[in-house]
Design an enzyme around this catalytic site. Sequence first.
Site, PDB file in Angstrom:
ATOM      1  N   CYS A   1       0.881  -1.163   0.000  1.00 38.89           N
ATOM      2  CA  CYS A   1       0.000   0.000   0.000  1.00 38.89           C
ATOM      3  C   CYS A   1       0.915   1.209   0.000  1.00 38.89           C
ATOM      4  O   CYS A   1       1.487   1.551   1.036  1.00 38.89           O
ATOM      5  CB  CYS A   1      -0.922   0.017   1.215  1.00 38.89           C
ATOM      6  SG  CYS A   1      -1.928   1.511   1.294  1.00 38.89           S
TER       7      CYS A   1
ATOM      8  N   CYS B   1      -0.562   4.134   2.384  1.00 36.16           N
ATOM      9  CA  CYS B   1      -0.697   4.024   3.842  1.00 36.16           C
ATOM     10  C   CYS B   1      -0.271   2.619   4.257  1.00 36.16           C
ATOM     11  O   CYS B   1       0.910   2.305   4.201  1.00 36.16           O
ATOM     12  CB  CYS B   1      -2.110   4.376   4.312  1.00 36.16           C
ATOM     13  SG  CYS B   1      -3.455   3.683   3.334  1.00 36.16           S
ATOM     14  N   SER B   2      -1.202   1.760   4.611  1.00 37.69           N
ATOM     15  CA  SER B   2      -0.806   0.459   5.142  1.00 37.69           C
ATOM     16  C   SER B   2      -1.909  -0.570   4.937  1.00 37.69           C
ATOM     17  O   SER B   2      -2.043  -1.475   5.745  1.00 37.69           O
ATOM     18  CB  SER B   2      -0.495   0.591   6.631  1.00 37.69           C
ATOM     19  OG  SER B   2      -1.615   1.171   7.286  1.00 37.69           O
ATOM     20  N   CYS B   3      -2.705  -0.436   3.889  1.00 44.02           N
ATOM     21  CA  CYS B   3      -3.817  -1.361   3.664  1.00 44.02           C
ATOM     22  C   CYS B   3      -3.298  -2.790   3.578  1.00 44.02           C
ATOM     23  O   CYS B   3      -2.311  -3.060   2.894  1.00 44.02           O
ATOM     24  CB  CYS B   3      -4.562  -0.961   2.386  1.00 44.02           C
ATOM     25  SG  CYS B   3      -5.301   0.683   2.519  1.00 44.02           S
TER      26      CYS B   3
END
Lengths: 228, 224
Positions: free
Chosen positions: B113, B116-118
Amino acid sequence: MHGIHDLGGMHGFGPIDVHEDPHDHFPEPWQRPLFGLVLAMGASGLWNIDMARAARETMPAADYLASGYYDHWWHGLVALLLEKGVVTSEELAAATPPADPAPASAPRVLHPDQVPAVLAKGATARREPAGPPKFRPGDRVRVRNARPAGHTRTPRYCLGKVGEVALHHGAFVFPDSVVATGDPDPQHCYAVRFTAAELFGPDGDPKAEVMIDLWAPYLLPAGEAAHD
Amino acid sequence: MDAPPLGSKQVPRFHDLPPDEKAARVDALIQLLARKGVLDPAAIDTIVATYEQDVGPRNGAHVVAKAWTDPAYLDWLRRDATAAIASLGYGGRQGEDMVVVENSPDRHNMTVCTLCSCYPWPVLGIPPDWYKAEPYRSRAVLDPRGVLAEFGVTLAPEVEVRVWDSTAELRYLVIPMRPAGTEGWDVADLARLVTRDSMIGTALALDPARLDPADLPASAGGRA
């Protein structure tokens, strides 16, 4: 906004720290309660995930890079609490929290007995579409070249680039709209396939491709100019 | 909407405080929100315990091992991964809409991602630090083979790499290739070869030939 969070394709961040302890998610003790706090408040109904991401992205760029992941979470949480009027700057600045602060309200307060069911259910962003999909798998599309100041989910490295629709995922809450106005404005979303050469020129791996999930408003037929 | 734009109010200094002061700030905010009536602090421990004890990559390993052994289940995963994964009891937050991507001798998949951090929490748990940090997020799309090399993975030059940037609400689970020499293994034993990183795409499934014989499962003729 294409802020510092939008990292794809950049150089200069050094090697990947692949040696982390897989059993220790919270190396510093404050990260554990913050993690639970952010998830608990995320279930409050005061904001949605798009607003939470947008709030983290408002962290000043230099601070973002000088800090860690849970610092970003803290920033986003506090920014939302201030924006929604749940807390005041004065309350946050106090060395100890006031004993009897002005009450606030939230659509829901998550209690421990509800946690398993709430986490297991989640909150899908999938919605009924307002109309038929504009694109089909196999269509050639170009990413609209735009630099909105508000929240958006186009990575900068694909702006103006041409790819092929690979998967039609269905319709989902459109982040740009829901953050700007509160309107979920469901839009069709696609996985679009780009060659590394299209994205990165001769420095792209000739045997690599990148699949990027993009909502229909970000896309134009490939034959059209990259901006209106 | 009359709300001020996000970021228009100053967030007090935090990121450069020492850890004990950060802990005090977090505790103070929890108390403040509880006194305001918008938080039950007891929910925090329950949430943390869920992800520390119950939700993690063993869930995803179960999905992968079943896919390796059950063609009908693999077909279901391809058609409706969310439902097929939910049938094993895994679903919910950050895995509401799942897609599986399959590695083959010709193609290696990996997920990132960049924004962000999906990450697919119900099957993999909380993402590792490196997944959320700048070096991986910046380079996974630009130089996937170089990134894989940092993880000790070298692909043959003819293998195509496909990187999935999860920029929307779909969450991707990589199904690594089933290692050779595992014919006849059952789902529980196969799942032991499926690491978290192999389901992100930054590793391959473990090679049973490189396991200590004492760790080989009974279904493979080992002592375990």
